[in-house]
Design an enzyme around this catalytic site. Structure first.
Site, mmCIF file in Angstrom:
data_model
loop_
_atom_site.group_PDB
_atom_site.id
_atom_site.type_symbol
_atom_site.label_atom_id
_atom_site.label_comp_id
_atom_site.label_asym_id
_atom_site.label_seq_id
_atom_site.Cartn_x
_atom_site.Cartn_y
_atom_site.Cartn_z
ATOM 1 N N ASP A 1 61.895 36.869 -11.212
ATOM 2 C CA ASP A 1 63.121 36.258 -11.732
ATOM 3 C C ASP A 1 63.954 35.650 -10.608
ATOM 4 O O ASP A 1 64.393 34.505 -10.705
ATOM 5 C CB ASP A 1 63.978 37.305 -12.468
ATOM 6 C CG ASP A 1 63.363 37.721 -13.791
ATOM 7 O OD1 ASP A 1 62.420 37.068 -14.247
ATOM 8 O OD2 ASP A 1 63.823 38.740 -14.360
ATOM 9 N N ASP B 1 65.566 41.635 -11.011
ATOM 10 C CA ASP B 1 64.969 41.503 -12.336
ATOM 11 C C ASP B 1 66.086 41.587 -13.369
ATOM 12 O O ASP B 1 66.811 42.588 -13.448
ATOM 13 C CB ASP B 1 63.946 42.623 -12.556
ATOM 14 C CG ASP B 1 62.938 42.274 -13.627
ATOM 15 O OD1 ASP B 1 62.790 41.077 -13.926
ATOM 16 O OD2 ASP B 1 62.307 43.198 -14.172
ATOM 17 N N LYS C 1 67.394 41.931 -17.124
ATOM 18 C CA LYS C 1 66.951 42.480 -18.395
ATOM 19 C C LYS C 1 68.081 42.403 -19.413
ATOM 20 O O LYS C 1 69.259 42.514 -19.072
ATOM 21 C CB LYS C 1 66.512 43.944 -18.240
ATOM 22 C CG LYS C 1 65.336 44.145 -17.289
ATOM 23 C CD LYS C 1 64.070 43.498 -17.830
ATOM 24 C CE LYS C 1 62.876 43.751 -16.909
ATOM 25 N NZ LYS C 1 61.666 43.034 -17.370
#
Length: 340
Positions: free
Chosen positions: A246, A259, A261
């Site tokens: 990412d 990352d 989420k």
């Protein structure tokens, strides 16, 4: 009739007892109509009290603690204090040392010793964005999905059946499709922000869909700087797996694989993110062994954003924690290779 006979017998017995206890001649006689069971009727020497032999000074505090209460008011603390007086302080119990954790057969270091680490600079070079190569190498996501534990499979299946019962099969498919779409739009909006392309996101009509997520991560974005990679493909040259990272940027001064989420439920602790730490560790190892990247990463960051705009939970992974999850990732990778 039986009662009358019993009373007659009893009166005879009492008469005989009176004769036994008569006072000598010349003194007034008193009939004795009762018997004493007291030990005073015996002429034997009185036994000593065994409590007199107890060390009174030793147990003085215990006796005082027990008798000082008007009513029973024992608590775990008072019970522990009494046990200490009676038996001494408890021995320190140490749990048995467990056997060493399982180690990967084909261990590869997280940090590439042969890769030169360039000094971190704050230049304005655009972030790296490498397309994900479609090869026969498995992806990090696929490896983790194929090596779920039986317990993880059970809970995922139970959640799926519960959602299907509530939404129906078609409704559940639509629900999961929307979740993936929201995740993609959220990542796209973040990429636009990092590239100073806020207008691009608005032109695509993404504001309404991801406004809550962006508001959720606003306080985290303030701590991110020097973005080095965005939505970039990585592959581990030695272990032969790939993935899509990412973001790679500095978080509070530490270079991290980040990352992003999304979640409908709060995830305030790292363990609430399930296999996400393994995914981050896998990406860190891949970057460090990928010749397309002229830097190495030692830390990770998982940011859980919420649609309702509640403050996101950032979970920072320091080098030691990354190393622990790297070993777990290598075991999952070996398991996948053995199955395939």
């Amino acid at each position: 009739l039986v009662r009358m006979q019993f009373l007659q017998i009893l009166s005879r017995k009492l008469g005989s007892l009176e004769m036994l206890f008569q006072i000598p001649s010349g003194q007034k006689q008193f009939p004795c109509t009762c018997l004493s069971t007291s030990a005073c009727a015996y002429s034997k020497k009185k036994k000593g009290n065994s409590y007199e032999q107890v060390d009174q000074e030793k147990y003085k505090n215990l006796v005082h603690s027990v008798t000082s209460y008007k009513t029973s008011a024992q608590t775990p603390e008072t019970i522990l204090e009494e046990d200490n007086l009676l038996y001494g302080p408890p021995a320190k119990h140490r749990p048995p040392i467990q056997a060493g954790t399982k180690t990967p057969k084909n261990w590869v270091p997280l940090i590439n010793p042969s890769k030169r680490i360039l000094p971190v600079s704050s230049d304005s070079k655009a972030p790296v964005k490498i397309g994900l190569q479609r090869t026969k190498m498995p992806s990090v996501t696929r490896i983790l999905q194929q090596t779920l534990s039986p317990q993880q499979v059970f809970y995922l299946e139970r959640w799926k059946q519960k959602m299907i019962k509530e939404l129906g099969k078609e409704g559940f498919e639509e629900y999961t499709k929307n979740l993936f779409l929201q995740g993609e739009l959220f990542h796209s909006a973040l990429e636009s922000i990092f590239l100073s392309e806020e207008m691009a996101a608005r032109d695509q009509g993404e504001d309404d869909v991801v406004a809550g997520y962006l508001s959720s991560v606003e306080h985290v974005l303030e701590d991110i700087s020097e973005v080095k990679a965005l939505e970039s493909g990585v592959h581990h040259e030695t272990l032969q797996y790939l993935g899509l990272v990412d973001c790679v940027a500095k978080y509070r001064g530490q270079l991290c694989v980040i990352d992003w989420k999304t979640s409908e439920k709060p995830k305030p602790f790292l363990q609430n993110t399930y296999d996400n730490p393994l995914q981050v560790a896998a990406y860190i190892g891949a970057i460090n062994h990928d010749a397309n990247y002229d830097f190495q990463v030692r830390c990770g960051l998982i940011v859980v954003a919420y649609k309702d705009g509640a403050p996101a939970h950032p979970h920072f992974m320091d080098p030691d924690l990354c190393s622990q999850y790297w070993n777990k990732w290598l075991l999952r990778l070996e398991e996948y290779m053995d199955k395939n």
